[in-house]
Each structure stands twice: as structure tokens, then as C-alpha cells.
Design a protein around this motif. Structure first.
Motif, mmCIF file in Angstrom:
data_model
loop_
_atom_site.group_PDB
_atom_site.id
_atom_site.type_symbol
_atom_site.label_atom_id
_atom_site.label_comp_id
_atom_site.label_asym_id
_atom_site.label_seq_id
_atom_site.Cartn_x
_atom_site.Cartn_y
_atom_site.Cartn_z
ATOM 1 N N ILE A 109 -28.574 -23.208 5.454
ATOM 2 C CA ILE A 109 -29.076 -24.536 6.492
ATOM 3 C C ILE A 109 -27.799 -25.121 6.848
ATOM 4 O O ILE A 109 -26.855 -25.684 6.088
ATOM 5 C CB ILE A 109 -29.834 -25.585 5.784
ATOM 6 N N VAL A 110 -27.569 -25.436 7.852
ATOM 7 C CA VAL A 110 -26.462 -26.047 8.723
ATOM 8 C C VAL A 110 -26.737 -27.445 9.260
ATOM 9 O O VAL A 110 -28.007 -27.421 9.858
ATOM 10 C CB VAL A 110 -25.536 -25.485 9.521
ATOM 11 N N SER A 111 -25.911 -28.457 9.092
ATOM 12 C CA SER A 111 -26.493 -29.571 9.783
ATOM 13 C C SER A 111 -25.447 -30.149 10.913
ATOM 14 O O SER A 111 -24.442 -30.057 10.541
ATOM 15 C CB SER A 111 -26.764 -30.925 8.694
ATOM 16 N N ILE A 112 -25.901 -30.656 11.961
ATOM 17 C CA ILE A 112 -25.160 -31.211 13.066
ATOM 18 C C ILE A 112 -25.235 -32.730 12.932
ATOM 19 O O ILE A 112 -26.132 -33.313 13.141
ATOM 20 C CB ILE A 112 -25.663 -30.792 14.263
ATOM 21 N N HIS A 113 -24.322 -33.605 12.772
ATOM 22 C CA HIS A 113 -24.064 -34.862 12.726
ATOM 23 C C HIS A 113 -23.665 -35.715 14.088
ATOM 24 O O HIS A 113 -23.647 -36.963 13.850
ATOM 25 C CB HIS A 113 -23.361 -35.396 11.361
ATOM 26 N N ASN A 114 -23.189 -34.735 14.957
ATOM 27 C CA ASN A 114 -22.792 -35.638 16.150
ATOM 28 C C ASN A 114 -23.048 -34.910 17.734
ATOM 29 O O ASN A 114 -23.687 -33.614 17.581
ATOM 30 C CB ASN A 114 -21.008 -35.471 16.358
ATOM 31 N N ASN A 115 -23.076 -35.718 18.573
ATOM 32 C CA ASN A 115 -23.454 -35.113 19.730
ATOM 33 C C ASN A 115 -22.438 -34.165 20.283
ATOM 34 O O ASN A 115 -21.112 -34.873 20.475
ATOM 35 C CB ASN A 115 -23.602 -36.233 20.892
ATOM 36 N N LEU A 116 -22.548 -32.852 20.182
ATOM 37 C CA LEU A 116 -21.161 -31.954 20.317
ATOM 38 C C LEU A 116 -20.601 -32.059 21.735
ATOM 39 O O LEU A 116 -19.353 -32.139 21.710
ATOM 40 C CB LEU A 116 -21.706 -30.416 20.424
ATOM 41 N N THR A 117 -21.255 -32.381 22.865
ATOM 42 C CA THR A 117 -20.625 -32.621 24.205
ATOM 43 C C THR A 117 -19.911 -33.606 24.259
ATOM 44 O O THR A 117 -18.629 -33.388 24.866
ATOM 45 C CB THR A 117 -21.971 -32.364 25.344
ATOM 46 N N HIS A 118 -20.321 -34.787 24.027
ATOM 47 C CA HIS A 118 -19.602 -36.034 24.144
ATOM 48 C C HIS A 118 -18.365 -36.069 22.866
ATOM 49 O O HIS A 118 -17.400 -36.593 23.239
ATOM 50 C CB HIS A 118 -20.519 -37.058 24.073
ATOM 51 N N LEU A 119 -18.695 -35.418 21.840
ATOM 52 C CA LEU A 119 -17.536 -35.544 20.746
ATOM 53 C C LEU A 119 -16.473 -34.549 21.376
ATOM 54 O O LEU A 119 -15.183 -35.074 21.156
ATOM 55 C CB LEU A 119 -18.095 -34.913 19.412
ATOM 56 N N SER A 120 -16.813 -33.468 22.100
ATOM 57 C CA SER A 120 -15.589 -32.503 22.746
ATOM 58 C C SER A 120 -14.728 -33.268 23.659
ATOM 59 O O SER A 120 -13.557 -32.943 23.905
ATOM 60 C CB SER A 120 -16.219 -31.336 22.972
ATOM 61 N N LYS A 121 -15.426 -34.134 24.388
ATOM 62 C CA LYS A 121 -14.687 -34.944 25.476
ATOM 63 C C LYS A 121 -13.841 -35.759 24.874
ATOM 64 O O LYS A 121 -12.826 -36.252 25.287
ATOM 65 C CB LYS A 121 -15.892 -35.873 26.466
ATOM 66 N N VAL A 122 -14.217 -36.591 23.740
ATOM 67 C CA VAL A 122 -13.451 -37.529 22.971
ATOM 68 C C VAL A 122 -12.035 -36.674 22.423
ATOM 69 O O VAL A 122 -11.002 -37.360 22.316
ATOM 70 C CB VAL A 122 -14.229 -38.126 21.727
ATOM 71 N N LYS A 123 -12.375 -35.601 21.884
ATOM 72 C CA LYS A 123 -11.327 -34.685 21.337
ATOM 73 C C LYS A 123 -10.864 -33.616 22.086
ATOM 74 O O LYS A 123 -10.333 -32.645 21.729
ATOM 75 C CB LYS A 123 -12.099 -34.134 20.025
ATOM 76 N N LYS A 124 -10.760 -33.799 23.390
ATOM 77 C CA LYS A 124 -10.554 -32.988 24.483
ATOM 78 C C LYS A 124 -9.042 -32.269 24.161
ATOM 79 O O LYS A 124 -8.665 -31.346 24.549
ATOM 80 C CB LYS A 124 -10.836 -33.132 25.698
#
Length: 364
Positions: A109-124
Motif C-alpha cells: 500500500i502506498v500513500s499520497i500526501h500531496n497534490n502532485l500537480t501543484h507540488l511539482s509546480k512549486v518544486k519545478k
């Protein structure tokens, strides 16, 4: 209930939200007499002294999560847990790779704790974003289940990672329990919370770009021109020096403190007049739920994802646009001008730990 052998895999126990959620789950599983291994790439971090004695710590003793792949494979072959639960993108990838290579019968089981699209913009600008998404697409499809901490995170993950709907399940974070309520009631030794002092606004989180604390500092500087008030930001991180410089530039040094990580943020929450979340991106911000459980009124950016779900579209707190210090200032001012009515217990009911841990055990 059949007792299970469960492994929870993390890089470490640094003072972050995902780490706190995983430690909370581990504690709940162990309390229900399941055998729990807390498998850490490196057994370090602020939460290490909070691990209960009935949880077995497995230290893979590696300097980076990437290097923990083969030690994790050895652990899986030697210990044969029935299920593995991991959190954080790179850790999830390593967990799935290890289970695949080990070729053992382990439910993953893997868990996702962030919105991936918006997090990638922040960390682009970070190199990691160039290869993580492709590996996530490949690996997450091989997990038995992908847990998203909010509906917004789930919808984003299904679209971005091309995951089938039946693979993804929304389970809110386990946040509230009697221990939180008890710790919130503990006395706090800080002069700003004495009777007759100006109202204290509180924010909690790692000092990172996605938390956008500079926006909060600018909004507070506007507020400070209209009334006496103070701001405390609890947490540590890479943006400390930048924030300290901005505090001086804004002329609010006498009214802002950055104490770093504290063991009991709940006492601060309960005694604060207002809790403020200024993030650009979240998954399901634990601190917002904790503040509600402590009875503190909240103001939050309407960032993806989580705050709108938690606050029921503004029913349980104020929502404002991201990156808008004027809107944040106005919302804080309006809340401070209103009587302090505390919060409604219905606002944090979905986040009780016992209910959440039961949902996790069902899929583990």
C-alpha cells in the motif's frame, strides 16, 4: 480480528506531517496488538523519542532513501511482513521496487500526501521532478492499493499517474485522539500567552517554499499596522534565513517568533487566538485539523488540496486565495474582530484516529 504483521516504511522520523501520520498509524496498529515494524532508511529525526515501546524499529542505516533498496529487500525476505505501507513519493517507489525484486507475497500500500500537480509546480526547479513522475506512473500501478489523503489528491493522482479508479482509495489522515486533547490542555510557558497580552496568531509547518510563509508575514505586517497582535510560526526548514530577513525588512521583529520545532504544538494551538495556513499546496493539512480539534478558529488559503474539504467550503473557517496577502490580511482581521466562538466538534469528527486506522487495516 486476526493479528497482522505490518511494516511501515519511511525515510526517517523528521518533524513532517507525513511522518507524524505514519507514526500515529503505527501506534494505533500496535495498540490493537498487531505486530508493527517501523522500517526507516535512517533511524533519526525529531519524532524518534515518540515511538512507543511496542513498535519495533528497523534501522536500514542508509544516508539516502535510494540506498535503502537492497537493505529493504533483505528485510522483506528475512521478516516476511504480510503488508507494507509507505508514504512520500520516492519512498513509495523504493517500497514497490523492493517488493517486486524480493518476489515475496507482501500486500503493498502506498500513500499520497500531496497534490502532485501543484507540488511539482512549486518544486519545478528541482532535478528530482524530472524523473520521479515517470517512476511513479510505473510503480504505483503495481501497488495493491494507492491511498490518497483527500478527494482532491485522489482525483489529481488518477489523472496525473493514469491510475484506474478502483486502485485509489481516499482515507483521511488519523489526526485526533484523546492524547491530542490532553496535550492541548497542558500549560504553556510563554509570555505572549499571559492574560492581557495581544492576540497570538499561530502557523505550524516546515519552513519550505510550498508553505508560503512569506505571504503570511506580509499579511501579518498589514494586520500589525491596524492593531496589536503577535505571530508565532512553529517549524524548521530551508527557508528560515530568508524568512528572518523578510521579518526585519517588514519591521515586525518585535512581534514575530520562529521557535523551530516544539514537542507539543497543541498547547500553542489551544492558546492561540487564530490559526493560519498560508500554503500554496497541500494534501490534507494535518495542522489545520489539529487546530480545529484544539478549539481554535482558522484562516486558510484555498490551496489544492485539502483545506476546502476540511473546512466544508468555508463552514468551519475562512478560505482565501493563495499568494494574496491582502485577502489573507482581511480574513485574519475579520476573524479577530469577531467574538471567539471556538470550533464545532463536527469539524474534526472524520479525522479520529480509531476510525482511520480501521480503514487502513481493512486494506492492509
Amino acid at each position: 480480528m486476526e493479528k497482522k504483521k505490518v511494516a511501515l516504511f519511511l525515510p526517517s522520523l523528521v518533524g513532517g506531517g507525513a511522518e507524524r501520520v505514519m507514526l500515529s498509524l503505527a501506534s494505533e496498529f500496535a495498540e490493537q496488538e498487531h505486530h508493527v515494524d517501523l522500517v526507516l532508511a535512517k533511524a533519526s529525526g525529531e519524532y524518534m523519542d515518540q515511538v512507543p515501546a511496542n513498535i519495533h524499529i528497523v534501522d536500514l542505516d542508509t544516508s539516502r532513501v535510494l540506498y535503502s533498496l537492497f537493505p529493504l529487500i533483505r528485510y522483506l525476505k528475512e521478516n516476511r511482513p504480510q503488508s507494507v505501507l509507505s508514504a512520500l513519493d520516492h519512498t513509495n517507489i523504493i517500497a514497490i521496487c523492493a517488493v517486486t525484486i524480493a518476489n515475496v507475497n507482501v500486500r503493498t500500500i502506498v500513500s499520497i500526501h500531496n497534490n502532485l500537480t501543484h507540488l511539482s509546480k512549486v518544486k519545478k526547479k528541482r532535478f528530482v521532478t524530472q524523473w520521479i513522475p515517470s517512476l511513479m506512473k510505473w510503480s504505483y500501478k503495481r501497488a495493491d492499493k494507492v491511498v490518497a489523503v483527500s478527494q482532491g489528491v485522489a482525483e489529481d493522482a488518477m489523472q496525473r499517474l493514469e491510475l484506474p479508479e478502483e486502485k485509489v482509495q481516499v482515507i483521511y489522515n488519523p489526526v485526533v485522539d484523546e492524547r491530542l486533547i490532553e496535550k492541548a490542555a497542558e500549560p504553556i510557558d510563554h509570555p505572549w500567552f499571559a492574560d492581557g497580552e495581544p492576540p497570538v496568531l499561530l502557523a505550524v509547518g516546515r519552513l519550505t517554499p510550498e508553505k508560503d510563509f512569506p505571504n503570511l508575514l506580509r499579511a501579518f505586517a498589514k494586520l500589525r499596522k491596524t492593531r496589536p497582535a503577535r505571530l508565532i510560526i512553529l517549524g524548521e526548514g530551508e527557508k528560515r534565513a530568508e524568512m528572518e530577513k523578510l521579518i526585519i525588512e517588514l519591521g515586525i521583529s518585535q512581534d514575530v517568533q520562529l521557535p523551530g520545532f516544539v514537542n507539543n504544538p497543541y498547547a500553542y494551538m489551544k492558546n492561540a487566538r487564530l490559526f493560519v495556513l498560508s500554503s500554496l499546496s497541500e494534501g490534507l493539512p494535518t495542522v489545520l485539523i489539529e487546530a480545529l480539534a484544539c478549539g481554535t478558529e482558522v484562516v486558510s488559503t484555498d490551496c489544492p488540496s485539502g483545506p476546502r474539504e476540511i473546512l466544508q467550503g468555508g463552514r468551519y473557517g475562512s478560505l482565501v486565495r493563495i499568494e494574496d496577502s491582502e485577502a489573507l490580511f482581511q480574513a485574519m482581521k475579520e476573524r479577530l474582530d469577531m467574538p471567539d466562538n471556538g470550533t464545532n466538534s463536527e469539524s474534526y469528527e472524520p479525522f479520529w484516529k480509531t476510525n482511520v486506522s480501521r480503514q487502513y487495516l481493512d486494506i492492509l
